[in-house]
Design a protein around this motif. Structure first.
Motif, mmCIF file in Angstrom:
data_model
loop_
_atom_site.group_PDB
_atom_site.id
_atom_site.type_symbol
_atom_site.label_atom_id
_atom_site.label_comp_id
_atom_site.label_asym_id
_atom_site.label_seq_id
_atom_site.Cartn_x
_atom_site.Cartn_y
_atom_site.Cartn_z
ATOM 1 N N LEU A 162 0.821 -1.216 0.000
ATOM 2 C CA LEU A 162 0.000 0.000 0.000
ATOM 3 C C LEU A 162 0.855 1.267 0.000
ATOM 4 O O LEU A 162 0.397 2.324 -0.441
ATOM 5 C CB LEU A 162 -0.915 0.016 1.225
ATOM 6 N N ALA A 163 2.101 1.140 0.506
ATOM 7 C CA ALA A 163 2.943 2.324 0.661
ATOM 8 C C ALA A 163 3.240 3.004 -0.669
ATOM 9 O O ALA A 163 3.551 4.191 -0.698
ATOM 10 C CB ALA A 163 4.254 1.964 1.363
ATOM 11 N N VAL A 164 3.161 2.276 -1.782
ATOM 12 C CA VAL A 164 3.405 2.925 -3.076
ATOM 13 C C VAL A 164 2.105 3.390 -3.722
ATOM 14 O O VAL A 164 2.079 3.773 -4.883
ATOM 15 C CB VAL A 164 4.176 1.997 -4.053
ATOM 16 N N GLU A 165 1.012 3.344 -2.940
ATOM 17 C CA GLU A 165 -0.296 3.812 -3.388
ATOM 18 C C GLU A 165 -0.721 3.218 -4.730
ATOM 19 O O GLU A 165 -0.862 3.937 -5.720
ATOM 20 C CB GLU A 165 -0.311 5.345 -3.466
ATOM 21 N N PRO A 166 -0.914 1.903 -4.740
ATOM 22 C CA PRO A 166 -1.363 1.267 -5.979
ATOM 23 C C PRO A 166 -2.847 1.535 -6.193
ATOM 24 O O PRO A 166 -3.513 2.102 -5.322
ATOM 25 C CB PRO A 166 -1.138 -0.218 -5.706
ATOM 26 N N GLU A 167 -3.327 1.158 -7.380
ATOM 27 C CA GLU A 167 -4.764 1.248 -7.614
ATOM 28 C C GLU A 167 -5.424 -0.097 -7.427
ATOM 29 O O GLU A 167 -6.592 -0.188 -7.060
ATOM 30 C CB GLU A 167 -5.011 1.753 -9.047
ATOM 31 N N VAL A 168 -4.646 -1.136 -7.719
ATOM 32 C CA VAL A 168 -5.170 -2.491 -7.633
ATOM 33 C C VAL A 168 -4.272 -3.296 -6.712
ATOM 34 O O VAL A 168 -3.053 -3.118 -6.700
ATOM 35 C CB VAL A 168 -5.187 -3.154 -9.034
ATOM 36 N N LEU A 169 -4.874 -4.182 -5.936
ATOM 37 C CA LEU A 169 -4.101 -5.055 -5.071
ATOM 38 C C LEU A 169 -4.409 -6.506 -5.450
ATOM 39 O O LEU A 169 -5.563 -6.939 -5.406
ATOM 40 C CB LEU A 169 -4.493 -4.789 -3.614
ATOM 41 N N LEU A 170 -3.371 -7.219 -5.876
ATOM 42 C CA LEU A 170 -3.538 -8.630 -6.196
ATOM 43 C C LEU A 170 -3.115 -9.444 -4.988
ATOM 44 O O LEU A 170 -2.060 -9.205 -4.412
ATOM 45 C CB LEU A 170 -2.653 -9.007 -7.390
ATOM 46 N N MET A 171 -3.951 -10.386 -4.580
ATOM 47 C CA MET A 171 -3.590 -11.192 -3.419
ATOM 48 C C MET A 171 -3.731 -12.666 -3.772
ATOM 49 O O MET A 171 -4.805 -13.122 -4.144
ATOM 50 C CB MET A 171 -4.504 -10.863 -2.242
ATOM 51 N N ASP A 172 -2.634 -13.402 -3.670
ATOM 52 C CA ASP A 172 -2.647 -14.819 -4.011
ATOM 53 C C ASP A 172 -2.724 -15.654 -2.735
ATOM 54 O O ASP A 172 -1.719 -15.833 -2.055
ATOM 55 C CB ASP A 172 -1.400 -15.177 -4.815
ATOM 56 N N GLU A 173 -3.891 -16.130 -2.421
ATOM 57 C CA GLU A 173 -4.123 -16.913 -1.198
ATOM 58 C C GLU A 173 -3.413 -16.285 0.003
ATOM 59 O O GLU A 173 -2.581 -16.911 0.637
ATOM 60 C CB GLU A 173 -3.632 -18.353 -1.388
ATOM 61 N N PRO A 174 -3.747 -15.049 0.326
ATOM 62 C CA PRO A 174 -2.986 -14.343 1.359
ATOM 63 C C PRO A 174 -3.195 -14.908 2.758
ATOM 64 O O PRO A 174 -2.440 -14.580 3.663
ATOM 65 C CB PRO A 174 -3.535 -12.917 1.278
#
Ligand SMILES: Nc1ncnc2c1ncn2[C@@H]1O[C@H](COP(=O)(O)OP(=O)(O)OP(=O)(O)O)[C@@H](O)[C@H]1O
Ligand SMILES: [Mg+2]
Lengths: 251, 279
Positions: A162-174
């Motif tokens: 989040l620190a780079v302020e993305p627009e999308v977050l992909l989560m692979d079986e987090p």
């Protein structure tokens, strides 16, 4: 709702093995999309095409387009580095760097040229707060991130993304490597984050998919079988194979 | 019958162990006993003078340090660079295994051959004078495989998840290597350094024709291009040409102490690596 990522006729091969077959999908902004399906059906592969992490696999070959905000990320003139800052990723196994919690979070901002203690302090605090791990880490920012529990490490990784302020977050079986309480925290966090981010999450946990996601995509053997509102997929699946899978008859 | 063989085997093995340890103790003991008496402040801080009829090994101590410096300064960037290239960049498997094979073969070559090649190449072909530079360059060839192998091994133990994590944050490849890969391979690089310094300190054959036999006290820059004997070479000179075994034993003791120190620090670092991997 606006479409943020759209795939068209996406085919992918690892060497001679085709892993994705003509995937057409539209992923919506500020929603949680869950990717479900049996092991080996291509969920991670699909996820990794969205931020071009598959570039790391030498044998990987891709056809078709992935439009992100209307631009083909496999087209020319695409800056992969920039793409990956706009589409962040959280991995199955928490992978904090072997450095302090602070340096983990500051890694991305520093990479992109943020200097100055005050600015970095701000970003670190904001990101850790967003990832709901500030209270547990604010007194030990200088300690190694590897000393934290698995669930805490995963939230640190989320904060790092989040620190780079993305627009999308992909989560692979987090949450697959985490205990139920940590899992609950991350689910709660995902629901909170979707106010600001679009989230695409791979999960093997049907309850998790139905609890947190707005849309669900069901993959089988590299094909996208069914894609729709989570409610509809779980209560009234159109395809018999989807029904079989979510009611636990295979997979 | 079975029991008898077992007892026999045990005795034989125990004997072998005792002989090994005994031999080591004997060597260390003799060198210390014979060398200790001749290690004087004067010996360590002056140079040999025929006028004063005095002997000093300061030039050789300095030459050893010079040659370690020269060799390491040249070999580290090359060796680490090669290792990084092989593990992080090279995608041609055949090329990588060919280079690995070549470096492994280099480790097995007797050092006198490096000496010969070094003499041919650096002094005759490139026109360098005998001295620390030609000697150092020869040693670069000799220890390069050690540096490459240790660095590579260490790079391979850095989990891919660190690399993925950095790249997923938008890091470029070189930035990723610099910030998360190399720092975590530091201990392996250090081990390679210590092993190399050990080999350099103990090396004589490769230096006879390249660094030379000079016993005069020289500044670093003068020594680069003038015949300069390291401690090991000096040991040989004093024993062989001067028949002065007292000095040789004194030098031997100094070398022994250095080796001991290096091995101890190598062991400590390896211990730390193990701790980290298990913990
Ligand atoms: N790096 C790779 N090289 C070659 N084949 C791969 C690679 N990664 C995945 N595959 C293959 O692609 C197919 C899809 O794999 P993928 O990891 O995307 O499945 P998945 O749905 O994420 O499975 P899981 O639920 O077990 O994580 C599998 O047949 C797998 O063997
Ligand atoms: Mg997967």
């Amino acid at each position: 709702m606006a479409t943020i990522i759209e795939t068209k006729k996406l085919n992918l091969w690892y060497g001679d093995n085709q892993a994705l077959y003509g995937i057409d999908s539209e992923l919506q902004d500020k929603e949680i999309t869950a990717l479900i399906g049996p092991s080996g059906c291509g969920k991670s592969t699909f996820l990794k095409t969205l931020n071009r992490m598959n570039d790391l696999v030498d044998s990987c070959r891709i056809e078709g387009t992935v439009m992100f905000n209307g631009k083909n990320i496999y087209g020319d003139k695409i800056n992969v580095t920039e793409l990956r800052t706009r589409i962040g990723m959280v991995f199955q196994k928490p992978n904090p760097f072997p450095m302090s919690i602070y340096d983990n979070i500051a890694y991305g901002p520093r990479l992109h040229g943020v200097k100055g203690r005050k600015k970095l302090d701000e970003i670190v605090e904001r990101s850790l707060r967003q990832a709901a791990i500030w209270s547990e880490t604010k007194d030990c920012l200088k300690k190694s991130a590897l000393g934290m529990s698995g669930g805490q490490q995963q939230r640190i990784c989320i904060a790092r993304a989040l620190a780079v302020e993305p627009e999308v977050l992909l989560m692979d079986e987090p949450t697959s490597a985490l205990d139920p309480i940590s899992t609950g925290k991350i689910e709660e966090l995902a629901l909170e984050l979707k106010k600001k981010y679009s989230i695409i999450i791979v999960t093997h946990n049907m309850q998790q998919a139905s609890r947190i996601s707005d849309k669900t995509a069901f993959f089988l053997l590299g094909k996208l079988i069914e894609f729709g509102d989570t409610e509809q997929i779980f209560n009234n699946p159109q395809d018999r194979r989807t029904d079989d899978y979510i009611s636990g008859r295979f997979g | 019958m079975r029991k008898f063989t077992e007892i026999l085997l045990k005795t034989v093995m125990r004997l072998a162990a005792i002989i090994t340890c005994g031999l080591l103790a004997y060597i260390i003991g003799t060198i210390f006993m014979r060398g200790f008496r001749f290690i004087t402040f004067e010996l360590l801080t002056t140079q040999t003078s025929y006028l004063n009829d005095s002997i000093g090994i300061l030039p050789n101590i300095l030459n050893t340090i010079y040659i370690i410096l020269v060799t390491m300064v040249i070999v580290l960037p090359i060796g680490i660079g090669a290792a990084v290239y092989l593990t992080e960049y090279a995608s041609n498997r055949h090329l990588v295994s060919l280079i690995s094979f070549a470096t492994e073969t280099l480790t097995g070559i007797p050092s006198i051959l490096f000496g010969l090649v070094g003499m041919l190449f650096f002094t005759q072909l490139m026109g360098l004078k005998q001295g620390i530079l030609a000697g150092g360059l020869t040693l670069v060839m000799m220890v390069l495989p050690t540096i490459v192998a240790n660095t590579r091994e260490s790079l391979l133990t850095v989990p891919d998840s660190y690399r993925e994590g950095a790249l997923a944050l938008g890091s470029g490849k070189w930035h990723m290597i610099r910030t998360v890969v190399l720092p975590n391979a530091l201990d392996g690089i250090l081990t390679g350094c210590i092993l190399s310094i050990g080999r350099i300190t103990g090396e004589s054959a490769a230096l006879l024709f390249t660094a030379g036999f000079g016993l005069r006290l020289l500044s670093f820059f003068d020594a680069l291009q003038s015949s300069s004997a390291t401690l090991t070479v000096a040991l040989y000179i004093y024993a062989n040409e001067h028949g002065n075994f007292d000095v040789s034993y004194a030098i031997a003791m100094v070398l022994m102490l250095i080796t001991l120190l290096l091995n101890l620090s190598a062991a400590r670092i390896t211990g730390k690596i193990k701790d980290r991997r298990n913990g």
